[in-house]
Design a protein around this motif. Structure first.
Motif, PDB file in Angstrom:
ATOM      1  N   GLU A  63     -14.096   6.622   0.473  1.00 14.75           N
ATOM      2  CA  GLU A  63     -14.084   5.964   1.785  1.00 14.75           C
ATOM      3  C   GLU A  63     -13.488   4.564   1.708  1.00 14.75           C
ATOM      4  OE1 GLU A  63     -17.903   6.060   3.696  1.00 14.75           O
ATOM      5  OE2 GLU A  63     -18.064   8.247   3.576  1.00 14.75           O
ATOM      6  N   MET A  64     -13.853   3.811   0.679  1.00 17.13           N
ATOM      7  CA  MET A  64     -13.385   2.420   0.606  1.00 17.13           C
ATOM      8  C   MET A  64     -11.915   2.313   0.234  1.00 17.13           C
ATOM      9  SD  MET A  64     -15.653   0.380   1.684  1.00 17.13           S
ATOM     10  CE  MET A  64     -15.232  -1.248   1.037  1.00 17.13           C
ATOM     11  N   LEU A  65     -11.404   3.262  -0.524  1.00 14.41           N
ATOM     12  CA  LEU A  65      -9.999   3.185  -0.926  1.00 14.41           C
ATOM     13  C   LEU A  65      -9.056   3.787   0.110  1.00 14.41           C
ATOM     14  CD1 LEU A  65      -8.492   1.930  -3.276  1.00 14.41           C
ATOM     15  CD2 LEU A  65      -8.764   4.040  -4.565  1.00 14.41           C
ATOM     16  N   THR A  66      -9.618   4.479   1.121  1.00 17.41           N
ATOM     17  CA  THR A  66      -8.764   5.018   2.183  1.00 17.41           C
ATOM     18  C   THR A  66      -8.935   4.282   3.503  1.00 17.41           C
ATOM     19  OG1 THR A  66     -10.423   6.700   2.742  1.00 17.41           O
ATOM     20  CG2 THR A  66      -8.717   7.333   1.197  1.00 17.41           C
ATOM     21  N   HIS A  67     -10.146   4.206   4.004  1.00 18.97           N
ATOM     22  CA  HIS A  67     -10.340   3.672   5.349  1.00 18.97           C
ATOM     23  C   HIS A  67     -10.087   2.166   5.415  1.00 18.97           C
ATOM     24  CE1 HIS A  67     -11.653   7.617   6.235  1.00 18.97           C
ATOM     25  NE2 HIS A  67     -12.794   7.518   5.569  1.00 18.97           N
ATOM     26  N   THR A  68     -10.301   1.456   4.328  1.00 24.03           N
ATOM     27  CA  THR A  68     -10.036   0.014   4.350  1.00 24.03           C
ATOM     28  C   THR A  68      -8.563  -0.275   4.654  1.00 24.03           C
ATOM     29  OG1 THR A  68     -11.872  -0.336   2.812  1.00 24.03           O
ATOM     30  CG2 THR A  68     -10.319  -2.151   3.083  1.00 24.03           C
ATOM     31  N   PRO A  69      -7.593   0.272   3.896  1.00 23.36           N
ATOM     32  CA  PRO A  69      -6.196   0.000   4.254  1.00 23.36           C
ATOM     33  C   PRO A  69      -5.738   0.690   5.533  1.00 23.36           C
ATOM     34  CG  PRO A  69      -6.291   1.539   2.421  1.00 23.36           C
ATOM     35  CD  PRO A  69      -7.694   1.039   2.632  1.00 23.36           C
ATOM     36  N   LEU A  70      -6.196   1.914   5.787  1.00 21.35           N
ATOM     37  CA  LEU A  70      -5.708   2.639   6.950  1.00 21.35           C
ATOM     38  C   LEU A  70      -6.161   1.993   8.254  1.00 21.35           C
ATOM     39  CD1 LEU A  70      -6.103   6.272   5.640  1.00 21.35           C
ATOM     40  CD2 LEU A  70      -3.992   5.286   6.518  1.00 21.35           C
ATOM     41  N   LEU A  71      -7.413   1.577   8.336  1.00 25.71           N
ATOM     42  CA  LEU A  71      -7.891   0.950   9.562  1.00 25.71           C
ATOM     43  C   LEU A  71      -7.367  -0.475   9.697  1.00 25.71           C
ATOM     44  CD1 LEU A  71     -11.543   2.311   9.644  1.00 25.71           C
ATOM     45  CD2 LEU A  71      -9.636   2.983  11.121  1.00 25.71           C
ATOM     46  N   ALA A  72      -7.166  -1.162   8.576  1.00 24.92           N
ATOM     47  CA  ALA A  72      -6.567  -2.500   8.646  1.00 24.92           C
ATOM     48  C   ALA A  72      -5.123  -2.417   9.130  1.00 24.92           C
ATOM     49  CB  ALA A  72      -6.632  -3.173   7.279  1.00 24.92           C
ATOM     50  N   HIS A  73      -4.395  -1.405   8.686  1.00 24.63           N
ATOM     51  CA  HIS A  73      -3.002  -1.234   9.118  1.00 24.63           C
ATOM     52  C   HIS A  73      -2.953  -0.891  10.603  1.00 24.63           C
ATOM     53  CE1 HIS A  73       0.962   0.613   9.621  1.00 24.63           C
ATOM     54  NE2 HIS A  73       1.330   0.058   8.477  1.00 24.63           N
ATOM     55  N   GLY A  74      -3.707   0.110  11.002  1.00 24.15           N
ATOM     56  CA  GLY A  74      -3.840   0.445  12.414  1.00 24.15           C
ATOM     57  C   GLY A  74      -2.797   1.387  12.971  1.00 24.15           C
ATOM     58  N   ALA A  75      -1.698   1.627  12.238  1.00 24.27           N
ATOM     59  CA  ALA A  75      -0.654   2.506  12.770  1.00 24.27           C
ATOM     60  C   ALA A  75       0.007   3.305  11.652  1.00 24.27           C
ATOM     61  CB  ALA A  75       0.388   1.690  13.527  1.00 24.27           C
ATOM     62  N   ALA A  76      -0.762   3.641  10.631  1.00 23.45           N
ATOM     63  CA  ALA A  76      -0.197   4.362   9.488  1.00 23.45           C
ATOM     64  C   ALA A  76       0.132   5.800   9.872  1.00 23.45           C
ATOM     65  CB  ALA A  76      -1.167   4.335   8.308  1.00 23.45           C
TER      66      ALA A  76
END
Length: 282
Positions: A63-76
């Motif tokens: 969860e931490m290695l996926t959702h952290t960058p994906l939600l921070a990016h917002g448009a992946a």
């Protein structure tokens, strides 16, 4: 069976896990694979004697290695995973409906097939998702020769020994940087900094030369013993400054329910580093 399995990753510190039942023990072309049952952690996968994943606490790491960058990016829309043969990282990435393509590059096909058979709950059907493209190849070779660009790149590597060693070099990070789209984010597995300080220090030295925003964030994964685990973070954008309420909105829009570790508040707090880790980050 009640044998105790010693993890041999660290020369001066060891943890032991009770193997109530050995399920599988064999050697592939690249490494030795073992799976055993533990009363607390369920099925445990080790490679060359080092714990890789357990059914009991894998959700924290993934969860931490996926959702952290994906939600921070917002448009992946396009995501690259280097490693991740157990399928847990792909599982979490594919929970984001807006993601159109996931390329997963795994060096050892045996790990994938093995995980499908013996640890199916970790991938939870991710290998059957039409958005996932599995490449059996060396991750370092892939980033050196591919011409595709990705919004988020996740390095789900083993420790820097054996097949995973090349995934911690300056040249690998430089080539991976070239695979990022504008505003893209690179995140990496960087071990437990209390016991593996050089692993994080080396990655951060490379990241500072490559990215405008280079740092690390933390999560506590019980079977990665010795303190909190560090994840490298590199980007040229401002994604790390995404407000908590925006993360909450993106999480809701993505339909991410039932997460067991990640929350927007944890996301923000994970970047608050204790002094000894901050000094390694530089």
């Amino acid at each position: 069976m009640n044998d105790w399995i010693d993890e041999t990753l660290h020369p001066d510190y060891r943890q032991r896990l009770r193997a109530a039942r050995m399920i599988y023990d064999s050697r592939t072309d690249h490494q030795r694979l073992q799976v055993f049952e533990n009363p607390v952690f369920g099925r445990v996968l080790t490679l060359d004697g080092v714990v890789q994943v357990t059914e009991g606490d894998e959700y924290i790491y993934h969860e931490m290695l996926t959702h952290t960058p994906l939600l921070a990016h917002g448009a992946a829309r396009r995501v690259l995973i280097i490693g991740g043969g157990d399928g847990g990282m792909a599982r979490e990435v594919l929970r984001h409906g807006a993601v159109e393509e996931v390329v997963m590059v795994e060096i050892d096909a045996s790990v994938v097939e093995f995980s499908k058979k013996w640890l199916p709950g970790i991938s939870a059907g991710a290998f059957d998702d039409q958005r996932l493209r599995l490449e059996i190849a060396d991750g370092a070779d892939y980033v050196a020769t591919a011409d595709a660009r990705f919004d988020v790149i996740i390095i789900d590597s083993t420790d820097p020994i054996g097949p995973g060693e090349t995934l911690f070099t300056d040249s690998f990070y430089g080539r991976t940087r070239q695979r990022l789209a504008d505003g893209g984010i690179l995140v990496t597995q960087n071990g437990v900094p209390f016991l593996q300080p050089e692993e994080l220090r080396g990655t951060m030295r490379a990241f500072r030369a490559l990215f405008a925003d280079a740092t690390a964030y933390l999560a506590t994964v019980p079977t990665y013993a010795g303190g909190p685990m560090a994840f490298g973070w590199g980007t040229d954008g401002q994604a790390r400054e995404t407000p908590e309420q925006v993360l909450e909105g993106r999480m809701g829009a993505a339909g991410l329910t039932g997460l067991r570790y990640y929350t927007p508040a944890v996301h923000k707090a994970a970047f608050a580093l204790p002094g000894y880790v901050s000094r390694l980050v530089g």
